[in-house]
Design a protein around this motif. Structure first.
Motif, PDB file in Angstrom:
ATOM      1  N   PHE A 165       0.847  -1.187   0.000  1.00 13.59           N
ATOM      2  CA  PHE A 165       0.000   0.000   0.000  1.00 13.59           C
ATOM      3  C   PHE A 165       0.887   1.243   0.000  1.00 13.59           C
ATOM      4  N   ILE A 166       0.683   2.090  -1.014  1.00 10.28           N
ATOM      5  CA  ILE A 166       1.429   3.342  -1.147  1.00 10.28           C
ATOM      6  C   ILE A 166       0.487   4.494  -0.820  1.00 10.28           C
ATOM      7  N   SER A 167       0.902   5.378   0.066  1.00  4.91           N
ATOM      8  CA  SER A 167       0.053   6.479   0.511  1.00  4.91           C
ATOM      9  C   SER A 167       0.572   7.849   0.090  1.00  4.91           C
ATOM     10  N   ASP A 168       1.667   7.896  -0.666  1.00  6.11           N
ATOM     11  CA  ASP A 168       2.240   9.192  -1.069  1.00  6.11           C
ATOM     12  C   ASP A 168       2.438   9.256  -2.586  1.00  6.11           C
ATOM     13  N   PHE A 169       1.506   8.691  -3.347  1.00  6.06           N
ATOM     14  CA  PHE A 169       1.623   8.752  -4.798  1.00  6.06           C
ATOM     15  C   PHE A 169       1.293  10.152  -5.290  1.00  6.06           C
ATOM     16  N   SER A 170       2.106  10.638  -6.211  1.00  6.08           N
ATOM     17  CA  SER A 170       1.912  11.971  -6.771  1.00  6.08           C
ATOM     18  C   SER A 170       2.434  11.986  -8.200  1.00  6.08           C
ATOM     19  N   PRO A 171       1.751  12.646  -9.123  1.00  5.45           N
ATOM     20  CA  PRO A 171       2.271  12.740 -10.494  1.00  5.45           C
ATOM     21  C   PRO A 171       3.554  13.552 -10.611  1.00  5.45           C
ATOM     22  N   SER A 172       3.805  14.428  -9.658  1.00  2.00           N
ATOM     23  CA  SER A 172       4.951  15.324  -9.762  1.00  2.00           C
ATOM     24  C   SER A 172       6.269  14.669  -9.380  1.00  2.00           C
ATOM     25  N   LYS A 173       6.244  13.664  -8.514  1.00  2.00           N
ATOM     26  CA  LYS A 173       7.485  13.012  -8.099  1.00  2.00           C
ATOM     27  C   LYS A 173       7.198  11.569  -7.699  1.00  2.00           C
ATOM     28  N   ALA A 174       8.254  10.772  -7.689  1.00  3.37           N
ATOM     29  CA  ALA A 174       8.116   9.360  -7.341  1.00  3.37           C
ATOM     30  C   ALA A 174       7.837   9.204  -5.855  1.00  3.37           C
ATOM     31  N   PRO A 175       7.138   8.143  -5.444  1.00  3.32           N
ATOM     32  CA  PRO A 175       6.891   7.932  -4.005  1.00  3.32           C
ATOM     33  C   PRO A 175       8.202   7.821  -3.242  1.00  3.32           C
ATOM     34  N   ALA A 176       8.245   8.505  -2.094  1.00  2.00           N
ATOM     35  CA  ALA A 176       9.476   8.506  -1.300  1.00  2.00           C
ATOM     36  C   ALA A 176       9.625   7.227  -0.492  1.00  2.00           C
ATOM     37  N   SER A 177       8.521   6.689   0.004  1.00  2.00           N
ATOM     38  CA  SER A 177       8.587   5.500   0.847  1.00  2.00           C
ATOM     39  C   SER A 177       8.393   4.245   0.005  1.00  2.00           C
ATOM     40  N   SER A 178       8.725   3.109   0.617  1.00  4.30           N
ATOM     41  CA  SER A 178       8.541   1.816  -0.039  1.00  4.30           C
ATOM     42  C   SER A 178       7.157   1.241   0.195  1.00  4.30           C
ATOM     43  N   GLY A 179       6.309   1.943   0.915  1.00  4.93           N
ATOM     44  CA  GLY A 179       4.947   1.503   1.156  1.00  4.93           C
ATOM     45  C   GLY A 179       4.839   0.526   2.314  1.00  4.93           C
ATOM     46  N   LYS A 180       3.591   0.213   2.664  1.00  4.49           N
ATOM     47  CA  LYS A 180       3.308  -0.730   3.739  1.00  4.49           C
ATOM     48  C   LYS A 180       2.916  -2.063   3.127  1.00  4.49           C
ATOM     49  N   LYS A 181       3.575  -3.113   3.549  1.00  2.00           N
ATOM     50  CA  LYS A 181       3.356  -4.427   2.964  1.00  2.00           C
ATOM     51  C   LYS A 181       2.559  -5.298   3.924  1.00  2.00           C
ATOM     52  N   VAL A 182       1.539  -5.961   3.398  1.00  2.00           N
ATOM     53  CA  VAL A 182       0.752  -6.920   4.168  1.00  2.00           C
ATOM     54  C   VAL A 182       0.731  -8.229   3.411  1.00  2.00           C
ATOM     55  N   TYR A 183       0.593  -9.315   4.160  1.00  2.00           N
ATOM     56  CA  TYR A 183       0.571 -10.649   3.582  1.00  2.00           C
ATOM     57  C   TYR A 183      -0.832 -11.220   3.686  1.00  2.00           C
ATOM     58  N   ILE A 184      -1.218 -11.922   2.643  1.00  2.00           N
ATOM     59  CA  ILE A 184      -2.547 -12.527   2.603  1.00  2.00           C
ATOM     60  C   ILE A 184      -2.385 -13.966   2.151  1.00  2.00           C
ATOM     61  N   SER A 185      -2.891 -14.879   2.965  1.00  2.00           N
ATOM     62  CA  SER A 185      -2.850 -16.283   2.602  1.00  2.00           C
ATOM     63  C   SER A 185      -3.883 -16.574   1.532  1.00  2.00           C
ATOM     64  N   SER A 186      -3.595 -17.535   0.684  1.00  2.00           N
ATOM     65  CA  SER A 186      -4.544 -17.917  -0.351  1.00  2.00           C
ATOM     66  C   SER A 186      -5.752 -18.568   0.275  1.00  2.00           C
ATOM     67  N   PRO A 187      -6.957 -18.366  -0.247  1.00  2.00           N
ATOM     68  CA  PRO A 187      -8.137 -19.012   0.326  1.00  2.00           C
ATOM     69  C   PRO A 187      -8.073 -20.527   0.233  1.00  2.00           C
ATOM     70  N   HIS A 188      -7.286 -21.087  -0.677  1.00  2.00           N
ATOM     71  CA  HIS A 188      -7.182 -22.538  -0.785  1.00  2.00           C
ATOM     72  C   HIS A 188      -6.392 -23.128   0.365  1.00  2.00           C
ATOM     73  N   SER A 189      -5.580 -22.324   1.040  1.00  2.00           N
ATOM     74  CA  SER A 189      -4.765 -22.835   2.124  1.00  2.00           C
ATOM     75  C   SER A 189      -5.258 -22.360   3.475  1.00  2.00           C
ATOM     76  N   SER A 190      -6.453 -21.804   3.541  1.00  2.00           N
ATOM     77  CA  SER A 190      -6.984 -21.282   4.786  1.00  2.00           C
ATOM     78  C   SER A 190      -8.356 -21.883   5.054  1.00  2.00           C
ATOM     79  N   PRO A 191      -8.811 -21.862   6.310  1.00  2.00           N
ATOM     80  CA  PRO A 191     -10.132 -22.423   6.623  1.00  2.00           C
ATOM     81  C   PRO A 191     -11.267 -21.701   5.949  1.00  2.00           C
TER      82      PRO A 191
END
Length: 536
Positions: A165-191
């Motif tokens: 997830f990127i929260s500082d996107f702007s057309p004028s310059k590239a995002p400064a941060s690397s964003g927030k990363k979350v992991y999601i398990s596949s529904p086939h491997s979860s209850p």
């Protein structure tokens, strides 16, 4: 057909799709081909449309002799649809482009284009000049991305292991941060994959779904997001997102970092291919592998309740349930005929077009019909849908049963009536939705086929002349198309064997001849038929 990702009956009312090395632009209202764009040297793999009237396509130029993608050359070509001319060509390197979108939610320029270049770059281009504005790299391979429709500075990147997830996107310059990363398990491997099978209470089902989102990397047994087909924000609900799998649709609540809804297909059901979320109503247009388009609308006031053996949750979570409201007819799927893509009207959201691999474009319109039942007497598993009682403050006329089907929000007011509406209206019209096929554009048949133009225009037939082209197919039928409007006039089933030729005898009739397959003795059956067009 290779891909179709443009809007029918949208800002320009056009559909654009790639067919081999060509790009076809079709009018959705009349199902006519308006423009054929020729510049590509290989298959077109993706099409996007801009509300400013420009199309852009990543072009895969592949050495057909080597059959190697590593030696391919990938380009983005920006077209002017009105003139049929290419405005510019964009190329970063010779690797395939994963995804791209126009930046429609900003006023700086209408020609800004964001593209994902492998393995892990996002590049912002000025599509008018072909200039690279900025480039940003990330730690993982990027599969696709989606903009937040409520906040243009928020961008979600789908990677092979999770979502960034990127929260500082702007057309004028590239995002400064690397964003927030979350992991999601596949529904086939979860209850949650067994949610429908284990009917142990809605609250328990939600508890099983909650484990899907976490900030920690899943275990080695968990499957990554490689089998995720699509990621998209919901334009009808703030901070909600969907993940599309072949047999599930996961609805994520980004505020609480939980999965709050699962649309699962039964074991005998047909898998998903594509989902288009609506913005006027909380609904989903879903395309299945058999070419069936379904519309699912969220059920109102859906929350989990405790079973008699459970203690009530002090903070009950709300589950999103999407009921199946309408579906169109499926197509006959074979080895060479299958659905490729679906597009939905971005303005009215009451029409969808299906692109089939044999060149057909099927336009389905959503219609509402009155059931005439009282609100209090309505009993069904899904909450009923009601037609709006007014449009822009103007109530339904005395001689009108309901408002005309102008758009999705003009067709359904929602599920259930608010207390104010119940006081003002003791009887509300319940509506049902259905798909109607209102347009069909047929492609050329597979060769060999015979093609003949009708007799020429003369001074004697100028009053009744109509330019018609006859095409004899190997599918035992003759097709007549009008050249002035490019509309299929008629389709006649004439012969059981293969066609060999067509000859016109007048403006209203032609002779069609065919020969059957030789039998064991080498003998054939020759047939000759005179066809009258007005009567068929």
């Amino acid at each position: 057909v290779d891909d179709a990702l443009c809007s029918p009956r949208g800002w320009q009312g056009l559909i654009a799709y790639g067919c081999h090395s060509l790009v076809l632009v079709v009018d959705a209202n009349s199902a006519q081909t308006l423009q054929v764009l020729e510049r590509h040297k290989a298959s077109v793999v993706k099409v996007r449309c801009s509300c400013a009237g420009c199309l852009y396509f990543p072009l895969k130029v592949l050495d057909l002799k080597l059959q190697s993608l590593t030696l391919g050359e990938w380009k983005i070509i920006v077209w002017d649809v009105a003139t049929g001319a290419a405005r510019c060509e964009i190329q970063e390197h010779s690797k395939p482009i994963q995804d791209m979108q126009w930046l429609w939610n900003q006023d700086a320029s209408r020609d800004l284009l964001l593209a994902v270049h492998p393995p892990n770059y996002i590049v912002l281009w000025n599509a008018d000049t072909g200039t690279k504005l900025w480039k940003k790299s990330y730690a993982e391979n990027i599969l696709s991305f989606s903009f937040d429709p409520f906040d243009p500075s928020h961008l979600a990147l789908l990677t092979s292991e999770g979502i960034v997830f990127i929260s500082d996107f702007s057309p004028s310059k590239a995002p400064a941060s690397s964003g927030k990363k979350v992991y999601i398990s596949s529904p086939h491997s979860s209850p949650s994959h067994n949610k429908l099978a284990a009917a142990t209470g809605a609250k328990k089902a939600l508890d099983k779904v909650k484990i899907l989102i976490s900030n920690e990397k899943p275990s080695a047994e968990s499957v990554t997001l490689n089998d995720c087909l699509q990621l998209s924000y919901l334009p009808s609900k703030r901070n909600y997102m969907l993940l599309l799998y072949p047999r599930e649709i996961l609805i994520l609540d980004l505020e609480v970092n939980q999965t709050v809804g699962v649309i699962a297909i039964e074991r005998t059901g047909v898998p998903f291919i594509q989902v288009i979320p609506c913005f006027q109503r909380d609904g989903l247009f879903c395309l299945h592998e058999n070419g069936c388009i379904t519309l699912r609308v969220r059920r109102s006031n859906c929350s989990f309740t405790a079973t008699p053996n459970e203690e009530p949750d002090p903070e009950p979570a709300q589950e999103l349930v999407y009921d199946l409201r309408s579906q169109c007819d499926a197509i006959r799927v074979t080895k060479t005929v299958r659905p490729f893509s679906m597009v939905c009207c971005p303005v009215n959201e009451n029409a969808a077009a299906l692109i089939v691999s044999d060149g057909r474009v099927m336009i389905w319109e959503l219609k509402s019909c009155i059931s005439g039942r009282n609100v209090r007497n309505s009993s069904s598993s899904a909450s009923p849908l009601y037609s709006p009682v007014s449009f822009c403050g103007i109530p339904v006329g005395a001689f009108q049963n309901k408002l005309p089907d102008l758009s999705l929000d003009n067709m359904i007011a929602g599920q259930g009536a608010s207390p104010g509406e119940e006081l003002r209206n003791s009887f509300l019209q319940e509506v049902h939705l259905k798909f109607l096929l209102t347009g069909l554009l047929s492609g050329l048949p597979l060769p060999p086929f015979a093609i003949r133009m009708c007799p020429p225009l003369t001074t004697k037939n100028i009053k009744q002349y109509e330019p018609i082209l006859a095409v004899g197919e190997c599918l035992q039928q003759n097709s007549e198309a009008s050249n002035n409007s490019n509309i299929l006039v008629d389709m006649l089933h004439v012969f059981p064997p293969d066609h060999r030729g067509i000859e016109w005898v007048s403006l209203t009739g032609f002779i069609s001849f065919a020969t059957s397959t030789p039998n064991n003795l080498g003998l054939v059956r020759n047939e000759l038929q005179l066809v009258d067009l007005p009567t068929g």
